[in-house]
Design an enzyme around this catalytic site. Structure first.
Site, PDB file in Angstrom:
ATOM      1  N   CYS A  76      -2.008   8.961   2.722  1.00  0.00           N
ATOM      2  CA  CYS A  76      -1.940   8.629   1.305  1.00  0.00           C
ATOM      3  C   CYS A  76      -3.288   8.792   0.607  1.00  0.00           C
ATOM      4  CB  CYS A  76      -1.415   7.208   1.125  1.00  0.00           C
ATOM      5  SG  CYS A  76      -2.259   5.999   2.159  1.00  0.00           S
TER       6      CYS A  76
ATOM      7  N   GLU B 286       0.887  -1.162   0.000  1.00  0.00           N
ATOM      8  CA  GLU B 286       0.000   0.000   0.000  1.00  0.00           C
ATOM      9  C   GLU B 286       0.921   1.207   0.000  1.00  0.00           C
ATOM     10  OE1 GLU B 286      -1.301   3.257   0.965  1.00  0.00           O
ATOM     11  OE2 GLU B 286      -1.522   2.472   2.999  1.00  0.00           O
TER      12      GLU B 286
END
Length: 280
Positions: free
Chosen positions: A100, A64
């Site tokens: 993010c 990720e």
């Protein structure tokens, strides 16, 4: 560490879960080279993700990585006051934009653009920057002065290229004021790279095909958000937006830890099998 202690007290066998502290270049590399480890999962930068993939060979890896998340506010969105406040809070004060999936690119339909931006700026200007230990503080310092200086440099570079700062745009040490920018273009660093700071870029649009194309025009593909009251448009977004997760009537920042989570492109590896099967 407190959670691990609780699990051990609950009866988790010794050695079943281990926590190892250390620097990535030393401890992390040691773990990567240990053949007893059969799978790795990593959250962090694209550069480190690439290194992990190149080091682990045929062993399984789940990544990720970074992102550049878009949120689209269509003209038929309901309660734009609440949406503007949500976008400002999730993009600016939630971890100071250091997430993010933080709201970074905000596309707003031209029919509601001016009113929406006014509401967005009002919310941003109400946010208090200061000591995070004080209850009335909304935004604390960035992780380091170096990162605050980078955010400042990227914003200043965008302004020099024609962008307009509607509020914020100032740094003091590791603190950076919550910032709303307009008149940006896709080539600016604040638009095409992962900003990781309390800055939101607002882009007006008229054509839905154009805005879907702009949202997808990124090397990142972690999460995206769309506000609309049109069910057909919502389903189309699920199929056409190239992201690991597409949030309907919520910003890109929403995450439920009991649901699958991951990205596409260089943002990571997530399979959208259900959407693919439905499309076929």
């Amino acid at each position: 560490m407190a959670m691990v202690d609780i699990l051990r007290e609950a009866g988790l066998p010794a050695g079943f879960l281990n926590v190892v502290h250390g620097l990535g270049q030393e401890t992390g590399q040691y773990l990567l080279e240990d053949e007893r480890i059969h799978m790795f999962t990593f959250t962090g930068s694209v550069g480190v993700g690439r290194h992990i993939k190149s080091t682990t060979g045929i062993r399984k890896v789940t990544l990720e990585l970074g992102s550049n998340s878009p949120t689209i506010v269509h003209r038929d969105a309901q309660n734009i006051n609440e949406i503007a406040e949500l976008c400002a809070l999730r993009g600016l004060s939630a971890t100071n934009g250091q997430a993010c999936i933080s709201v970074q690119r905000l596309y707003v339909h031209k029919d509601i653009h001016d009113e929406f931006v006014s509401l967005l700026v009002q919310t941003a200007e109400r946010l208090k920057v200061g000591n995070p230990e004080e209850e009335d503080t909304d935004i604390g310092p960035l992780i380091s002065e170096k990162e605050a200086m980078r955010v400042e440099a990227w914003v200043n570079e965008a302004v020099a290229a024609g962008a307009q700062v509607l509020c914020g745009g100032q740094r003091e040490g590791s603190f950076y004021q919550p910032t709303i920018i307009t008149k940006v273009n896709p080539d600016m660093k604040v638009m095409c790279q992962e900003l990781f700071g309390p800055v939101i870029n607002v882009i007006p649009y008229e054509d839905i095909d154009w805005v879907f194309g702009q949202a997808n025009d990124s090397k990142f593909g972690l999460q995206a958000g769309l506000f609309t009251s049109n069910l057909q448009l919502a389903m189309r977004a699920v199929y056409e937006l190239e992201f690991g997760g597409v949030l309907i009537n919520d910003v890109s920042t929403f995450r439920s830890d009991v649901m699958p989570y991951g990205g596409s492109k260089i943002a990571g590896s997530a399979k959208r099998d259900l959407a693919t099967r439905l499309k076929k």
